[in-house]
Design an enzyme around this catalytic site. Sequence first.
Site, PDB file in Angstrom:
ATOM      1  N   ASP A   1      27.591  19.895   9.446  1.00 26.41           N
ATOM      2  CA  ASP A   1      27.912  21.270   9.104  1.00 26.41           C
ATOM      3  C   ASP A   1      26.654  22.038   8.694  1.00 26.41           C
ATOM      4  O   ASP A   1      25.734  21.468   8.107  1.00 26.41           O
ATOM      5  CB  ASP A   1      28.921  21.280   7.950  1.00 26.41           C
TER       6      ASP A   1
ATOM      7  N   ASN B   1      37.917  24.249  16.860  1.00 22.20           N
ATOM      8  CA  ASN B   1      36.746  25.019  17.296  1.00 22.20           C
ATOM      9  C   ASN B   1      37.025  25.908  18.501  1.00 22.20           C
ATOM     10  O   ASN B   1      36.221  26.815  18.807  1.00 22.20           O
ATOM     11  CB  ASN B   1      35.577  24.081  17.620  1.00 22.20           C
TER      12      ASN B   1
END
Length: 283
Positions: free
Chosen positions: A49, A97
């Site tokens: 991340d 996503n």
Amino acid sequence: MTGPRRRRSAPTSPRQGRPVVPPPPHPSGARPPQLPADQVPKHVAIVMDGNGRWANQQGLSRIEGHKMGEASLLDVVAGAVEIGVTHVSAYAFSTENWRRSPEEVKFLMGFNRDVIRRRRDVMDSWGVRVRWAGRRPRLWRSVISELETAEEMTRENTVCTLTMCVNYGGRAEIADAARALAQDVAAGVVNPDRIDERTFARYLDEPDMPDVDLFWRSSGEQRTSGFLPWQSTYAEMVFSDVLWPDVDRRALWAAIETYATRNRRYGGAADAPDPTDEQAAGE
């Protein structure tokens, strides 16, 4: 008995005489910490991340942040090999996503495909087995092709297993496994009275994936984002503030050193020794 989602077989033989080349050392000369083998996690799950935030801080597009993250993953795998981690699972693209902009989704599809193509030879030379976990629907055929090519090329490697989780979601994996198991129950293949956790686990994407020991996320966010929930039931959580493009193997080693300080009880507990008992034993 095996579930219908099981697509691949585990390696059954060594690398047929091909030499394993150790990863190059870190440019700084840093070496992994010296830890007892039982304090090194066997399976590390990684949420990579911070690519977007890193790019924003540099005045760049999110896509540039993703590009920079490629080198971080390769160096982390090198560090895992050096310290003795045998399984690494990387959250490369989640089922959520797809909600991102069409431009970013398109880039990530091509990027994941190209990363596997670019890096599979070096992974193979290090003795790393590459695997894929995730759903096929919506995933580009070219991405699936590159993942399956890498799987076949590296299937006999035994140093470390890198599972690329592409189009993966934890709830999706569990729902798909439950559906497949229910179909086998309806077909009379499985006796519902004999279903237990071990039975269910055979229907997951990677039935032979070991439980996660260390769940590691970069960028300072402290959540799991649906990554490997079944396998991470007793994982130790470590959250690092560094953004993913700034990560290298030293950040992995720092997370492992934190892991090594944890007391893993798996639901059990023990009372602290009573000092009066020790005194009585000495009398």
